[in-house]
Design a protein around this motif. Structure first.
Motif, PDB file in Angstrom:
ATOM      1  N   LEU A  82       0.872  -0.911   0.038  1.00  0.00           N
ATOM      2  CA  LEU A  82       0.108  -0.103  -0.034  1.00  0.00           C
ATOM      3  C   LEU A  82       0.700   1.137   0.255  1.00  0.00           C
ATOM      4  O   LEU A  82       0.581   2.224  -0.590  1.00  0.00           O
ATOM      5  CB  LEU A  82      -0.797  -0.046   1.281  1.00  0.00           C
ATOM      6  N   ALA A  83       1.971   1.330   0.796  1.00  0.00           N
ATOM      7  CA  ALA A  83       2.914   2.315   0.712  1.00  0.00           C
ATOM      8  C   ALA A  83       3.186   2.604  -0.767  1.00  0.00           C
ATOM      9  O   ALA A  83       3.522   3.740  -1.087  1.00  0.00           O
ATOM     10  CB  ALA A  83       3.969   2.147   1.758  1.00  0.00           C
ATOM     11  N   THR A  91       2.323   8.156   7.742  1.00  0.00           N
ATOM     12  CA  THR A  91       1.099   7.409   7.182  1.00  0.00           C
ATOM     13  C   THR A  91       1.451   5.821   7.537  1.00  0.00           C
ATOM     14  O   THR A  91       0.546   5.301   8.053  1.00  0.00           O
ATOM     15  CB  THR A  91       0.806   7.670   5.557  1.00  0.00           C
ATOM     16  N   VAL A  92       2.622   5.431   6.811  1.00  0.00           N
ATOM     17  CA  VAL A  92       3.145   4.098   7.240  1.00  0.00           C
ATOM     18  C   VAL A  92       3.162   3.887   8.936  1.00  0.00           C
ATOM     19  O   VAL A  92       2.638   2.922   9.243  1.00  0.00           O
ATOM     20  CB  VAL A  92       4.341   3.975   6.649  1.00  0.00           C
ATOM     21  N   TYR A  93       3.607   4.780   9.622  1.00  0.00           N
ATOM     22  CA  TYR A  93       3.637   4.698  10.986  1.00  0.00           C
ATOM     23  C   TYR A  93       2.285   4.591  11.579  1.00  0.00           C
ATOM     24  O   TYR A  93       1.989   3.644  12.484  1.00  0.00           O
ATOM     25  CB  TYR A  93       4.585   5.882  11.785  1.00  0.00           C
ATOM     26  N   TYR A  94       1.172   5.376  11.161  1.00  0.00           N
ATOM     27  CA  TYR A  94      -0.236   5.367  11.548  1.00  0.00           C
ATOM     28  C   TYR A  94      -0.459   3.906  11.343  1.00  0.00           C
ATOM     29  O   TYR A  94      -1.509   3.244  12.165  1.00  0.00           O
ATOM     30  CB  TYR A  94      -0.915   6.323  10.889  1.00  0.00           C
ATOM     31  N   LEU A  95      -0.465   3.365   9.923  1.00  0.00           N
ATOM     32  CA  LEU A  95      -0.789   2.079   9.740  1.00  0.00           C
ATOM     33  C   LEU A  95      -0.194   1.001  10.508  1.00  0.00           C
ATOM     34  O   LEU A  95      -0.777   0.129  11.005  1.00  0.00           O
ATOM     35  CB  LEU A  95      -0.467   1.935   8.437  1.00  0.00           C
ATOM     36  N   GLY A  96       1.090   1.069  10.995  1.00  0.00           N
ATOM     37  CA  GLY A  96       1.594   0.346  12.014  1.00  0.00           C
ATOM     38  C   GLY A  96       1.029   0.236  13.213  1.00  0.00           C
ATOM     39  O   GLY A  96       0.881  -0.639  14.007  1.00  0.00           O
ATOM     40  N   LEU A  97       0.454   1.567  13.763  1.00  0.00           N
ATOM     41  CA  LEU A  97      -0.130   1.464  14.906  1.00  0.00           C
ATOM     42  C   LEU A  97      -1.326   0.839  14.937  1.00  0.00           C
ATOM     43  O   LEU A  97      -1.749   0.178  15.866  1.00  0.00           O
ATOM     44  CB  LEU A  97      -0.460   3.090  15.443  1.00  0.00           C
ATOM     45  N   ILE A  98      -2.161   0.857  13.800  1.00  0.00           N
ATOM     46  CA  ILE A  98      -3.452  -0.084  13.712  1.00  0.00           C
ATOM     47  C   ILE A  98      -3.090  -1.518  13.666  1.00  0.00           C
ATOM     48  O   ILE A  98      -3.802  -2.282  14.381  1.00  0.00           O
ATOM     49  CB  ILE A  98      -4.184   0.554  12.195  1.00  0.00           C
ATOM     50  N   TYR A  99      -1.929  -2.010  12.892  1.00  0.00           N
ATOM     51  CA  TYR A  99      -1.658  -3.228  13.000  1.00  0.00           C
ATOM     52  C   TYR A  99      -1.464  -3.841  14.408  1.00  0.00           C
ATOM     53  O   TYR A  99      -1.688  -4.786  14.862  1.00  0.00           O
ATOM     54  CB  TYR A  99      -0.342  -3.407  12.067  1.00  0.00           C
ATOM     55  N   GLY A 100      -0.511  -2.999  15.214  1.00  0.00           N
ATOM     56  CA  GLY A 100      -0.287  -3.373  16.447  1.00  0.00           C
ATOM     57  C   GLY A 100      -1.716  -3.284  17.295  1.00  0.00           C
ATOM     58  O   GLY A 100      -1.440  -4.260  18.112  1.00  0.00           O
ATOM     59  N   VAL A 156      10.343  -3.146  -3.163  1.00  0.00           N
ATOM     60  CA  VAL A 156       9.321  -2.440  -2.466  1.00  0.00           C
ATOM     61  C   VAL A 156       9.140  -1.058  -3.088  1.00  0.00           C
ATOM     62  O   VAL A 156       8.372  -0.159  -2.412  1.00  0.00           O
ATOM     63  CB  VAL A 156       9.484  -2.445  -1.022  1.00  0.00           C
ATOM     64  N   SER A 157       9.945  -0.640  -4.172  1.00  0.00           N
ATOM     65  CA  SER A 157       9.808   0.903  -4.602  1.00  0.00           C
ATOM     66  C   SER A 157       8.505   0.659  -5.436  1.00  0.00           C
ATOM     67  O   SER A 157       7.917   2.032  -5.459  1.00  0.00           O
ATOM     68  CB  SER A 157      10.914   1.096  -5.279  1.00  0.00           C
ATOM     69  N   GLU A 158       8.082  -0.217  -5.831  1.00  0.00           N
ATOM     70  CA  GLU A 158       6.802  -0.341  -6.730  1.00  0.00           C
ATOM     71  C   GLU A 158       5.891  -1.231  -6.162  1.00  0.00           C
ATOM     72  O   GLU A 158       6.173  -2.088  -5.550  1.00  0.00           O
ATOM     73  CB  GLU A 158       6.916  -0.786  -8.206  1.00  0.00           C
TER      74      GLU A 158
END
Length: 226
Positions: free
Chosen positions: A82-83, A92-101, A165-167
């Motif tokens: 998604l990133a 934003t990735v950090y926020y998604l990581g918090l949701i994951y946690g 992971v660049s694409e």
């Protein structure tokens, strides 16, 4: 004058063709299945083995290989995809990581909810439990998973295999496999945890966690629109 113009024309065109070719080559993601295997190998290893949470000799057990490894790896791979797909910022990735946690430690493993979970940060339960939620442990383990399990894993893979992971690297075929596996793993973990602890989380705590996920999702979207 004509000879000079003719000789300059190909000199200007050739570099453009070469640069385009190089740029396209560096963006080739490779096999998505191989990329998934890389995430499976690294995502769980970081927070479990490197931090000492799980001894190395106990890591490669059937339980970990069937549940823990895909539980970490597949979810982090989805976030990484998604990133890349939506050019997400690191915040934003950090926020998604918090949701994951929250999904992992709150709804699945339930260490945020179980009374014994607070012992990991050495804070008396009566000072941190609110509405059946272990606040101190929840904050600590949520930030830990976002930084160590998600962000650091993506950074490591991006540094070693940048083209992977660049694409966007996951297609419909991969998601058709990932989604049912994650549903099955989540169900298996919840059944195992409830059966082992005999603890039923309070409804208020589950509502708080759900609202936290919704709020973090809102912050993630808002951060991308800035």
């Amino acid at each position: 004058m004509k000879a000079t113009a003719t000789s300059e024309t190909p000199e200007r065109r050739v570099p453009k063709v070469e640069l385009t070719g190089v740029t396209t080559a560096t963006r080739t993601p490779g096999s998505p299945w191989v990329t998934l295997l890389i995430f499976l190998a690294i995502a769980a290893f970081n927070p479990e083995v490197l931090t000492g949470a799980t001894p190395a000799e106990k890591y490669l057990t059937p339980f970990n290989l069937l549940l823990t490894v895909p539980f970490y790896g597949l979810q982090v791979a989805v976030i990484a995809d998604l990133a890349a797909r939506y050019r997400l910022r690191w915040k934003t990735v950090y926020y998604l990581g918090l949701i994951y946690g929250i999904l992992e430690e709150g709804f699945a493993v339930q260490t945020m909810l179980h009374p014994s979970g607070v012992g990991n940060v050495n804070v008396p339960p009566m000072l941190t439990r609110i509405l059946g939620l272990d606040v101190a442990w929840a904050v600590y383990i949520d930030v830990f998973h976002s930084v160590v399990s998600v962000v650091s894993t993506i950074i490591i893979i991006k540094l070693i295999w940048p083209s992977r992971v660049s694409e966007p690297f996951l297609r419909k075929k991969q998601y058709a496999v990932i989604v049912p596996i994650l549903v099955a793993v989540y169900a298996a973990i919840i059944i195992f945890v409830v059966g082992a602890t005999r603890y039923i989380p309070e409804a208020g705590a589950l509502v708080v966690l759900a609202l936290a996920c919704a709020s973090l999702g809102y912050l993630a979207v808002r951060n991308q629109r800035k």
